[in-house]
Design a protein around this motif. Structure first.
Motif, PDB file in Angstrom:
ATOM      1  N   ARG A  68       0.745  -1.142  -0.224  1.00  0.00           N
ATOM      2  CA  ARG A  68       0.012   0.417   0.489  1.00  0.00           C
ATOM      3  C   ARG A  68       0.830   1.266   0.181  1.00  0.00           C
ATOM      4  O   ARG A  68       0.736   2.032  -0.429  1.00  0.00           O
ATOM      5  CB  ARG A  68      -1.509   0.317   1.477  1.00  0.00           C
ATOM      6  CG  ARG A  68      -2.153  -0.504   0.901  1.00  0.00           C
ATOM      7  CD  ARG A  68      -3.271   0.050   1.785  1.00  0.00           C
ATOM      8  NE  ARG A  68      -3.091  -1.483   3.403  1.00  0.00           N
ATOM      9  CZ  ARG A  68      -3.524  -2.429   3.367  1.00  0.00           C
ATOM     10  NH1 ARG A  68      -3.812  -3.416   2.636  1.00  0.00           N
ATOM     11  NH2 ARG A  68      -2.372  -3.339   4.513  1.00  0.00           N
ATOM     12  N   THR A  69       1.957   1.188   0.785  1.00  0.00           N
ATOM     13  CA  THR A  69       2.865   2.129   0.475  1.00  0.00           C
ATOM     14  C   THR A  69       4.141   2.911  -0.688  1.00  0.00           C
ATOM     15  O   THR A  69       3.595   3.798  -1.207  1.00  0.00           O
ATOM     16  CB  THR A  69       3.951   1.859   2.030  1.00  0.00           C
ATOM     17  OG1 THR A  69       3.261   2.198   2.996  1.00  0.00           O
ATOM     18  CG2 THR A  69       4.661   3.683   2.211  1.00  0.00           C
ATOM     19  N   VAL A  70       4.413   1.111  -1.347  1.00  0.00           N
ATOM     20  CA  VAL A  70       4.933   1.219  -2.149  1.00  0.00           C
ATOM     21  C   VAL A  70       4.209   1.998  -3.459  1.00  0.00           C
ATOM     22  O   VAL A  70       4.418   2.425  -4.700  1.00  0.00           O
ATOM     23  CB  VAL A  70       5.306   0.321  -2.836  1.00  0.00           C
ATOM     24  CG1 VAL A  70       5.888  -0.169  -4.273  1.00  0.00           C
ATOM     25  CG2 VAL A  70       6.252  -0.411  -1.662  1.00  0.00           C
ATOM     26  N   ASP A  71       2.200   1.519  -3.596  1.00  0.00           N
ATOM     27  CA  ASP A  71       1.819   2.121  -4.436  1.00  0.00           C
ATOM     28  C   ASP A  71       1.341   3.741  -5.032  1.00  0.00           C
ATOM     29  O   ASP A  71       1.481   4.031  -5.595  1.00  0.00           O
ATOM     30  CB  ASP A  71       0.477   1.504  -3.554  1.00  0.00           C
ATOM     31  CG  ASP A  71      -1.279   1.236  -4.945  1.00  0.00           C
ATOM     32  OD1 ASP A  71       0.186   0.884  -6.337  1.00  0.00           O
ATOM     33  OD2 ASP A  71      -1.763   0.319  -3.984  1.00  0.00           O
ATOM     34  N   LYS A  72       2.144   4.475  -3.162  1.00  0.00           N
ATOM     35  CA  LYS A  72       1.974   5.380  -3.022  1.00  0.00           C
ATOM     36  C   LYS A  72       3.276   6.336  -3.986  1.00  0.00           C
ATOM     37  O   LYS A  72       3.406   7.753  -4.533  1.00  0.00           O
ATOM     38  CB  LYS A  72       1.830   5.777  -1.656  1.00  0.00           C
ATOM     39  CG  LYS A  72       0.650   5.393  -1.406  1.00  0.00           C
ATOM     40  CD  LYS A  72       0.601   6.159   0.215  1.00  0.00           C
ATOM     41  CE  LYS A  72      -0.862   5.981   0.785  1.00  0.00           C
ATOM     42  NZ  LYS A  72      -0.503   5.305   2.562  1.00  0.00           N
ATOM     43  N   LEU A  73       3.968   5.228  -4.503  1.00  0.00           N
ATOM     44  CA  LEU A  73       5.185   5.944  -4.968  1.00  0.00           C
ATOM     45  C   LEU A  73       4.780   7.383  -6.594  1.00  0.00           C
ATOM     46  O   LEU A  73       6.037   8.236  -6.351  1.00  0.00           O
ATOM     47  CB  LEU A  73       6.059   5.128  -5.471  1.00  0.00           C
ATOM     48  CG  LEU A  73       7.634   5.246  -5.616  1.00  0.00           C
ATOM     49  CD1 LEU A  73       8.635   5.702  -4.573  1.00  0.00           C
ATOM     50  CD2 LEU A  73       8.618   4.083  -7.169  1.00  0.00           C
ATOM     51  N   PRO A  74       4.081   7.012  -7.435  1.00  0.00           N
ATOM     52  CA  PRO A  74       4.138   8.340  -8.141  1.00  0.00           C
ATOM     53  C   PRO A  74       3.856   9.293  -7.551  1.00  0.00           C
ATOM     54  O   PRO A  74       3.714   9.963  -7.518  1.00  0.00           O
ATOM     55  CB  PRO A  74       2.877   7.521  -9.187  1.00  0.00           C
ATOM     56  CG  PRO A  74       3.026   6.242  -8.015  1.00  0.00           C
ATOM     57  CD  PRO A  74       3.487   5.952  -7.195  1.00  0.00           C
ATOM     58  N   LYS A  75       3.220   9.222  -6.677  1.00  0.00           N
ATOM     59  CA  LYS A  75       2.391  10.325  -5.889  1.00  0.00           C
ATOM     60  C   LYS A  75       3.416  11.217  -4.907  1.00  0.00           C
ATOM     61  O   LYS A  75       3.415  12.421  -5.266  1.00  0.00           O
ATOM     62  CB  LYS A  75       1.129  10.223  -5.119  1.00  0.00           C
ATOM     63  CG  LYS A  75      -0.111   9.977  -5.627  1.00  0.00           C
ATOM     64  CD  LYS A  75      -1.179   9.630  -5.582  1.00  0.00           C
ATOM     65  CE  LYS A  75      -2.475   9.859  -6.234  1.00  0.00           C
ATOM     66  NZ  LYS A  75      -3.914   8.666  -5.610  1.00  0.00           N
ATOM     67  N   ILE A  76       4.370  10.319  -4.197  1.00  0.00           N
ATOM     68  CA  ILE A  76       4.822  11.132  -2.901  1.00  0.00           C
ATOM     69  C   ILE A  76       6.451  10.832  -3.174  1.00  0.00           C
ATOM     70  O   ILE A  76       7.536  11.782  -2.449  1.00  0.00           O
ATOM     71  CB  ILE A  76       4.333  10.508  -1.477  1.00  0.00           C
ATOM     72  CG1 ILE A  76       4.635   8.703  -1.254  1.00  0.00           C
ATOM     73  CG2 ILE A  76       2.423  10.290  -1.207  1.00  0.00           C
ATOM     74  CD1 ILE A  76       4.255   8.116   0.126  1.00  0.00           C
TER      75      ILE A  76
END
Lengths: 456, 456
Positions: free
Chosen positions: B187-195
């Motif tokens: 779930r954290t890695v999923d946010k990579l493009p955003k954060i």
């Protein structure tokens, strides 16, 4: 884990794949048929604000509404497609061009008592032509052509469109000095096929409606005018000159009948029928009902008429229109029950089931890709099963063709194509196989979803 | 009479005719595209018993449900098409053949906070393949082909299908001894493009997830494996032999990539992307997302994946599957907003507007009947208006042709056909006119609803 028993609510139609495919074919043909007559597709929400949707409703309808609150909102599910159309036209009036011709095929909701063949969620398939202030009579004359085209396209042959005109009826009642009672009288006359002439006469003369015997006889004489369209129209000429509304209605009826031929409607599929009134007070001109010749007991399968004011609850604009509606879910149910669905229609999800016989699936996949590029519906079957199980699967799906790609076929750049209906199997080049299947696809594409039972 | 102000609920898309026609074309092409791959159409009720629909739900979803009572029944509107599919398959298990391939395009309901571009009633367009106990990997390999075919048919060219495999991810996390934390990590890695990478590393090492710096670095190194599919697959080989699940996932990923060519998917429209995880714990194998090359900010326009157990809340049967979903209403909204809708598509309700110039309308009606028999959408315009008003109507509808039938034309059995786009008018025989229009109809039938803006 505890399981929740799966179920579908009663009164909600949920079809198995083969039936669903037949249903989809019917819906597709309706869209096509309606489009040929210049109707544009519309799709309005299923949920509306209750105060908007129920601006007019009352009585029986209101009780059946699915109405609920979500947050602060009082919401209702639409119970027909006419009220949402009225809202749409009033709301988007400035952006629409009139006459505005739209069709809509969508689900509507009525919480009726559940019983066999009654649905709480069902499709209606509606067309309407809405004028701005005025609407020419030709729009009313065209409706029988649309009904004829639609049912013929579906494959139905033995049906009759029955037409009347409310101005003829209202004018006639005015002649007898019965204008105030016309509604009651028409509702009673509507029951004629069910209760018979004597009972109708009795109700007309009872305390409530209180006609004289002479008036009741005049009415029964009038509605007993039958025969060919020419006969009926000729008999109506006798009443001419006695009331303006009647004369206007008769002229409209003459116009509707006059153009039937140019519109391509055969005489045998059409009849002027003075007993058709349509219960609703809503209708003001031509009214339509459609009956299956061999199943009159089912009632009208496509009804509607001309009305003077579509959206009076939303706008001061005068928006006359004419429309018809098919209760598609109920019609489908009836057709299935009566054995009217064409069993010859391919209802399998694919035209070809491809069974690869080698480890490397590339040739089978490439064949599937070629079939799809040619417009053929192809399914790859790659599950690890015994050959017999694979053929059982093909049989159960009802695919017209199975294709085998083994070492031999691949070495020759060929495919073994089995016609599942004849059982014949041929070794073909890829192009030959594509063409063989395309012939079946084309024939099936032209096949109608309805086929009348032999002997009817 | 007091009027009710007409309005449509906020969060409910209601399109004007031209846009609706474009939307319908998209839905029609989706049906066609899904059908080519052997999926059968399904239509389940919009209303289900709450205890059935919400057997699994909870948290955010449950709050958004449209739930209400009618009589004694606790009812809910479906919020996706997956739960109704699970119910359908569990309920009709004995009557279905597996693998069961179905598509469904239907409205779903979520009472989300209303905001621009967010809808409470919206269409989903889903396909799923459901196996009985097992399901071959080729079904997963075929999904990118379906996505490619679908968007290409719609007219989109600049898009990329990104694929990953949950077994590769879960196997990798198992290697690091992070199995229990894999969900949080993904779930954290999923946010990579955003954060961005730094922030991801920070969250991975915070109190809650509490990875070591080494573990975090391993993860960031892993998900930074990019490049051509071959490069990525080659880099993954390095991890082989350390965990069974990983090896299995890598083999699946290799299979998916191997068959791309045979399935007709160009390299440029496909990428193995190790950052794709899909938030849901539901997925267990290949996962898919699809991005518009020029609008990555819109997010994935078609997503899905492989799951092991479709209907565990309803049945003990193990029903693995793979599926994808397109949020059609949102996609349409985005396409319109970004100027991706093909303005060249004919959105008029008719191909020909027929303007009779004589009192007897029979020849004009007969012409309309001939056009319709040839498959041309024809509308008769018979309102009593000035010529200029009639032409304004034709212009506003956007009909490609207007046809005039006056005394002269009728005497010669001809028609004056005006090409509304070029302004050219020709006197033609009926057959010539039908053929001229058919050319336009055919070209329009082949036109795609999406056209990418020039320069993109």
């Amino acid at each position: 884990m505890a399981k929740q028993k799966p179920r579908t609510l009663s009164g909600f139609m949920e079809l198995l794949p083969a039936n669903q495919t037949q249903f989809e074919r019917m819906a597709e043909l309706l869209r096509k048929s309606y489009s040929l007559y210049g109707f544009t597709p519309l799709d309005t929400p299923i949920i509306e604000a209750s105060e908007v949707l129920l601006a007019k409703a009352g009585g029986e309808t209101e009780k059946q509404i699915y109405r609920f609150t979500k947050g602060d909102s009082d919401l209702s599910l639409r119970f027909d497609l006419t009220v949402p159309l009225a809202k749409y036209v009033a709301l988007h009036y400035a952006e629409l061009s009139f006459p505005f011709r739209r069709f809509q095929i969508g689900k509507v909701y009525r919480g009726e008592r559940a019983q066999r063949g009654r649905f709480r969620e069902f499709y209606q398939a509606d067309i309407d032509v809405i004028g701005d202030g005025k609407l020419d009579i030709v729009n009313e004359a065209e409706i029988p052509a649309i009904i004829y085209q639609t049912f013929t396209t579906l494959g139905l042959k033995r049906f009759q469109i029955r037409v009347n005109n409310r101005k003829v009826l209202n004018g006639f009642y005015a002649m007898l000095g019965l204008t105030g009672k016309a509604g009651d009288v028409m509702r009673t006359v509507d029951k004629l096929p069910k209760i018979g002439e004597d009972k109708v006469r009795e109700i007309l003369m009872d305390e409530e409606i209180a006609l004289t015997g002479e008036q009741a006889d005049e009415i029964l004489k009038f509605i007993s005018i039958t025969g060919s369209n020419n006969n009926v129209l000729h008999a109506l000429e006798e009443y001419k000159g006695r009331h303006e509304l009647f004369d206007q209605g008769l002229e409209e009826l003459n116009t509707v009948v006059k153009y039937l031929g140019s519109f391509g409607v055969p005489e045998k599929n059409f009849a002027v029928d003075l007993t058709i009134a349509r219960g609703l007070d809503y209708y003001t001109g031509t009214v339509y009902e459609t009956f299956m010749t061999d199943h009159p007991e089912i009632g009208s399968i496509c009804s509607g008429g001309r009305y003077d004011n579509l959206a009076e609850y939303y706008t001061d604009k005068q928006l006359p229109g004419v429309g018809i509606s098919i209760g598609l879910t109920r019609l489908f149910y009836v057709l299935e029950e009566q054995g009217y669905l064409n069993d010859g229609l391919i209802t399998a999800p694919a035209d070809v089931l491809i069974l690869p016989m080698t480890d490397d699936l590339s040739p089978a996949i490439a064949f599937a890709t070629q079939l799809r590029a040619a417009g053929v519906r192809a399914q790859l079957y790659t599950e690890q099963k015994k050959f017999k199980q694979k053929m059982t699967y093909a049989d159960r799906l009802g695919v017209p063709y199975a294709a085998f790609l083994g070492e031999d076929e691949i070495a020759q750049s060929k495919v073994s194509l089995k016609d599942m209906r004849s059982g014949e199997q041929s070794l073909l080049t890829i192009d030959e196989a594509v063409n063989a299947v395309l012939g079946t696809v084309k024939a099936n594409g032209d096949a109608a979803p309805i086929q009348e039972p032999a002997g009817s």
